[in-house]
Design a protein around this motif. Structure first.
Motif, PDB file in Angstrom:
ATOM      1  N   ILE A 207       7.816   3.000   2.921  1.00 15.12           N
ATOM      2  CA  ILE A 207       6.454   3.331   3.342  1.00 15.12           C
ATOM      3  C   ILE A 207       5.763   2.091   3.909  1.00 15.12           C
ATOM      4  CG2 ILE A 207       4.185   4.117   2.554  1.00 15.12           C
ATOM      5  CD1 ILE A 207       5.640   5.786   0.430  1.00 15.12           C
ATOM      6  N   ARG A 208       5.958   0.945   3.240  1.00 17.40           N
ATOM      7  CA  ARG A 208       5.369  -0.298   3.731  1.00 17.40           C
ATOM      8  C   ARG A 208       5.922  -0.655   5.112  1.00 17.40           C
ATOM      9  NH1 ARG A 208       2.980  -3.818  -0.054  1.00 17.40           N
ATOM     10  NH2 ARG A 208       2.870  -2.943  -2.166  1.00 17.40           N
ATOM     11  N   ASP A 209       7.213  -0.498   5.280  1.00 16.90           N
ATOM     12  CA  ASP A 209       7.842  -0.817   6.571  1.00 16.90           C
ATOM     13  C   ASP A 209       7.280   0.063   7.683  1.00 16.90           C
ATOM     14  OD1 ASP A 209       9.374  -2.735   5.332  1.00 16.90           O
ATOM     15  OD2 ASP A 209      11.184  -1.494   5.201  1.00 16.90           O
ATOM     16  N   ALA A 210       7.036   1.332   7.364  1.00 15.92           N
ATOM     17  CA  ALA A 210       6.469   2.250   8.354  1.00 15.92           C
ATOM     18  C   ALA A 210       5.055   1.827   8.720  1.00 15.92           C
ATOM     19  CB  ALA A 210       6.476   3.676   7.807  1.00 15.92           C
ATOM     20  N   MET A 211       4.302   1.374   7.738  1.00 11.54           N
ATOM     21  CA  MET A 211       2.953   0.879   8.010  1.00 11.54           C
ATOM     22  C   MET A 211       2.992  -0.313   8.952  1.00 11.54           C
ATOM     23  SD  MET A 211       1.063   1.007   4.302  1.00 11.54           S
ATOM     24  CE  MET A 211       0.654   2.551   3.494  1.00 11.54           C
ATOM     25  N   VAL A 212       3.887  -1.239   8.671  1.00  9.62           N
ATOM     26  CA  VAL A 212       4.002  -2.448   9.486  1.00  9.62           C
ATOM     27  C   VAL A 212       4.340  -2.100  10.933  1.00  9.62           C
ATOM     28  CG1 VAL A 212       5.381  -4.527   9.875  1.00  9.62           C
ATOM     29  CG2 VAL A 212       4.574  -3.985   7.572  1.00  9.62           C
ATOM     30  N   ARG A 213       5.218  -1.132  11.118  1.00 13.11           N
ATOM     31  CA  ARG A 213       5.608  -0.746  12.479  1.00 13.11           C
ATOM     32  C   ARG A 213       4.422  -0.215  13.284  1.00 13.11           C
ATOM     33  NH1 ARG A 213      10.294   1.122   9.752  1.00 13.11           N
ATOM     34  NH2 ARG A 213       9.483   3.273   9.685  1.00 13.11           N
ATOM     35  N   GLY A 214       3.419   0.323  12.594  1.00 17.46           N
ATOM     36  CA  GLY A 214       2.268   0.879  13.289  1.00 17.46           C
ATOM     37  C   GLY A 214       1.181  -0.134  13.615  1.00 17.46           C
ATOM     38  N   VAL A 215       1.342  -1.372  13.148  1.00 20.78           N
ATOM     39  CA  VAL A 215       0.308  -2.389  13.349  1.00 20.78           C
ATOM     40  C   VAL A 215       0.720  -3.329  14.479  1.00 20.78           C
ATOM     41  CG1 VAL A 215      -0.981  -4.284  12.290  1.00 20.78           C
ATOM     42  CG2 VAL A 215      -0.344  -2.281  10.913  1.00 20.78           C
ATOM     43  N   PRO A 216      -0.046  -3.410  15.561  1.00 24.07           N
ATOM     44  CA  PRO A 216       0.319  -4.272  16.679  1.00 24.07           C
ATOM     45  C   PRO A 216       0.583  -5.724  16.290  1.00 24.07           C
ATOM     46  CG  PRO A 216      -1.396  -2.773  17.373  1.00 24.07           C
ATOM     47  CD  PRO A 216      -1.228  -2.563  15.899  1.00 24.07           C
ATOM     48  N   LEU A 217      -0.172  -6.265  15.318  1.00 27.94           N
ATOM     49  CA  LEU A 217       0.051  -7.657  14.913  1.00 27.94           C
ATOM     50  C   LEU A 217       1.230  -7.825  13.963  1.00 27.94           C
ATOM     51  CD1 LEU A 217      -3.559  -9.134  14.576  1.00 27.94           C
ATOM     52  CD2 LEU A 217      -1.887  -9.470  16.392  1.00 27.94           C
ATOM     53  N   GLY A 218       1.902  -6.723  13.633  1.00 27.99           N
ATOM     54  CA  GLY A 218       3.187  -6.812  12.957  1.00 27.99           C
ATOM     55  C   GLY A 218       3.168  -7.051  11.468  1.00 27.99           C
ATOM     56  N   ARG A 219       2.066  -6.765  10.794  1.00 31.06           N
ATOM     57  CA  ARG A 219       2.023  -6.879   9.330  1.00 31.06           C
ATOM     58  C   ARG A 219       0.848  -6.052   8.813  1.00 31.06           C
ATOM     59  NH1 ARG A 219      -2.165 -10.090   7.475  1.00 31.06           N
ATOM     60  NH2 ARG A 219      -3.068 -11.585   8.947  1.00 31.06           N
ATOM     61  N   ILE A 220       0.862  -5.750   7.515  1.00 36.91           N
ATOM     62  CA  ILE A 220      -0.321  -5.154   6.911  1.00 36.91           C
ATOM     63  C   ILE A 220      -1.229  -6.285   6.437  1.00 36.91           C
ATOM     64  CG2 ILE A 220       0.845  -3.030   6.284  1.00 36.91           C
ATOM     65  CD1 ILE A 220       0.925  -4.011   3.388  1.00 36.91           C
ATOM     66  N   GLY A 221      -2.443  -5.942   6.088  1.00 43.87           N
ATOM     67  CA  GLY A 221      -3.408  -6.960   5.710  1.00 43.87           C
ATOM     68  C   GLY A 221      -3.140  -7.561   4.338  1.00 43.87           C
ATOM     69  N   VAL A 222      -3.776  -8.696   4.107  1.00 47.23           N
ATOM     70  CA  VAL A 222      -3.808  -9.331   2.794  1.00 47.23           C
ATOM     71  C   VAL A 222      -5.271  -9.575   2.457  1.00 47.23           C
ATOM     72  CG1 VAL A 222      -1.534 -10.393   3.030  1.00 47.23           C
ATOM     73  CG2 VAL A 222      -3.566 -11.647   3.791  1.00 47.23           C
ATOM     74  N   PRO A 223      -5.612  -9.730   1.172  1.00 45.84           N
ATOM     75  CA  PRO A 223      -7.021  -9.872   0.803  1.00 45.84           C
ATOM     76  C   PRO A 223      -7.780 -10.956   1.555  1.00 45.84           C
ATOM     77  CG  PRO A 223      -5.736  -9.393  -1.146  1.00 45.84           C
ATOM     78  CD  PRO A 223      -4.749  -9.586  -0.028  1.00 45.84           C
ATOM     79  N   ASP A 224      -7.125 -12.046   1.902  1.00 47.27           N
ATOM     80  CA  ASP A 224      -7.814 -13.141   2.579  1.00 47.27           C
ATOM     81  C   ASP A 224      -8.148 -12.843   4.043  1.00 47.27           C
ATOM     82  OD1 ASP A 224      -8.078 -14.828   0.426  1.00 47.27           O
ATOM     83  OD2 ASP A 224      -6.202 -15.885   0.788  1.00 47.27           O
ATOM     84  N   ASP A 225      -7.747 -11.691   4.556  1.00 46.94           N
ATOM     85  CA  ASP A 225      -8.080 -11.348   5.940  1.00 46.94           C
ATOM     86  C   ASP A 225      -9.544 -10.924   6.110  1.00 46.94           C
ATOM     87  OD1 ASP A 225      -5.599 -11.767   7.245  1.00 46.94           O
ATOM     88  OD2 ASP A 225      -4.832  -9.873   6.465  1.00 46.94           O
ATOM     89  N   TYR A 226     -10.255 -10.633   5.030  1.00 51.34           N
ATOM     90  CA  TYR A 226     -11.579 -10.017   5.118  1.00 51.34           C
ATOM     91  C   TYR A 226     -12.766 -10.907   4.740  1.00 51.34           C
ATOM     92  CZ  TYR A 226      -8.130  -6.352   5.104  1.00 51.34           C
ATOM     93  OH  TYR A 226      -7.009  -5.613   5.382  1.00 51.34           O
ATOM     94  N   PRO A 227     -12.608 -11.869   3.834  1.00 50.02           N
ATOM     95  CA  PRO A 227     -13.779 -12.624   3.371  1.00 50.02           C
ATOM     96  C   PRO A 227     -14.509 -13.402   4.458  1.00 50.02           C
ATOM     97  CG  PRO A 227     -11.969 -12.870   1.824  1.00 50.02           C
ATOM     98  CD  PRO A 227     -11.414 -12.191   3.024  1.00 50.02           C
ATOM     99  N   GLY A 228     -13.810 -13.888   5.476  1.00 45.09           N
ATOM    100  CA  GLY A 228     -14.481 -14.635   6.536  1.00 45.09           C
ATOM    101  C   GLY A 228     -15.508 -13.784   7.259  1.00 45.09           C
ATOM    102  N   LEU A 229     -15.148 -12.541   7.560  1.00 48.51           N
ATOM    103  CA  LEU A 229     -16.076 -11.637   8.231  1.00 48.51           C
ATOM    104  C   LEU A 229     -17.251 -11.304   7.318  1.00 48.51           C
ATOM    105  CD1 LEU A 229     -16.927  -9.841  10.558  1.00 48.51           C
ATOM    106  CD2 LEU A 229     -15.390  -8.063   9.665  1.00 48.51           C
ATOM    107  N   VAL A 230     -16.972 -11.090   6.043  1.00 52.20           N
ATOM    108  CA  VAL A 230     -18.051 -10.786   5.093  1.00 52.20           C
ATOM    109  C   VAL A 230     -19.030 -11.958   5.016  1.00 52.20           C
ATOM    110  CG1 VAL A 230     -18.596 -10.329   2.670  1.00 52.20           C
ATOM    111  CG2 VAL A 230     -16.656  -9.168   3.753  1.00 52.20           C
TER     112      VAL A 230
END
Length: 256
Positions: A207-230
């Motif tokens: 399921i994780r691999d399928a998610m990754v294939r759907g993301v143009p940047l080639g990975r799913i997010g990690v928690p540190d991807d969001y705090p800068g915007l917040v």
């Protein structure tokens, strides 16, 4: 970030995952953080880590589905800091994947209580003080599930869609009080909640691999991807931004 140092912030669900990462980032910006979580031990661990890094934080045990408990928890945090809350981050959420036709009323009520009534309770309790002080920043952490839908998360998607609309409507009401409200929509993210959602072992990895294939940047997010915007949305750099919804999903969804 401009204008964020020495402010106070409440982050719900900050005992782990995205909320924990947001709490850490705000603390590094000089914010005193209220680590709100229903799990006292998890909240305490986040606070200990923040203090060990030189930041300021207060652990507050809170069930966001209980409005009276929320009011009490907010008062407890503001008494501890000696001032009103400047920033609110509605992050706490919960779901488990079940096809809608296999769910029941008890499940719906739990999902709605946490994911929709929770932010309503927190916002109502905090925004009144912000309105009186004529200043405040509210950031809702919703989900791209609320923008495009997600199979197996029908009620959750509905709650996140409602949170997006709630933020826009309230942003109009409180704008003249110098309160901004914006919404961040994460895509699939590698957190403990993700583990419970997709499972572990070979099937979970598929399921994780399928998610990754759907993301143009080639990975799913990690928690540190969001705090800068917040942190940006909480700062003076974003003083003229309100009522907006921003996806952070590696390009999985692209909204104009």
């Amino acid at each position: 970030m401009r204008g964020i140092q020495d402010k106070t912030a409440i982050v719900t669900g900050a005992g782990s995952g995205i909320g924990q990462a947001i709490a850490h980032r705000l603390a590094t910006e000089g914010v005193t953080v209220g680590v709100f979580d229903i799990r006292a031990e998890a909240a305490g661990q986040t606070v200990s880590a923040i203090k060990a890094a030189g930041g300021k934080a207060v652990a507050v045990t809170c069930d966001i589905t209980d409005y009276s408990a929320v009011v009490k928890a907010v008062s407890e945090f503001e008494a501890a800091t000696g001032r009103g809350t400047d920033i609110l981050v509605n992050n706490a959420g919960w779901d488990t994947p079940i096809p809608f036709l296999k769910t029941d009323e008890a499940f719906w009520k739990k999902v709605v209580s946490i994911n929709y009534f929770g932010p309503l309770h927190m916002t109502h309790a905090v925004a009144q003080g912000m309105s009186a002080r004529k200043a405040g920043r509210i950031i809702n952490i919703a989900s791209d599930a609320g923008r495009v839908g997600s199979s197996g998360e029908v009620v959750y998607s509905g709650c996140k869609g409602a949170t997006i609309a709630f933020g826009k409507a309230l942003a109009r009401e409180v704008a003249r009080s110098n309160i901004t409200i914006n919404t961040v929509c994460p895509g699939p993210t590698d957190t403990p909640a993700m583990d419970s959602f997709v499972g572990t072992g070979e099937q979970g990895q598929k399921i994780r691999d399928a998610m990754v294939r759907g993301v143009p940047l080639g990975r799913i997010g990690v928690p540190d991807d969001y705090p800068g915007l917040v942190a940006f949305l909480a700062s003076d750099d974003a003083a003229f931004i309100t009522g907006q919804t921003i996806s952070v999903s590696g390009g999985l969804t692209m909204h104009g």
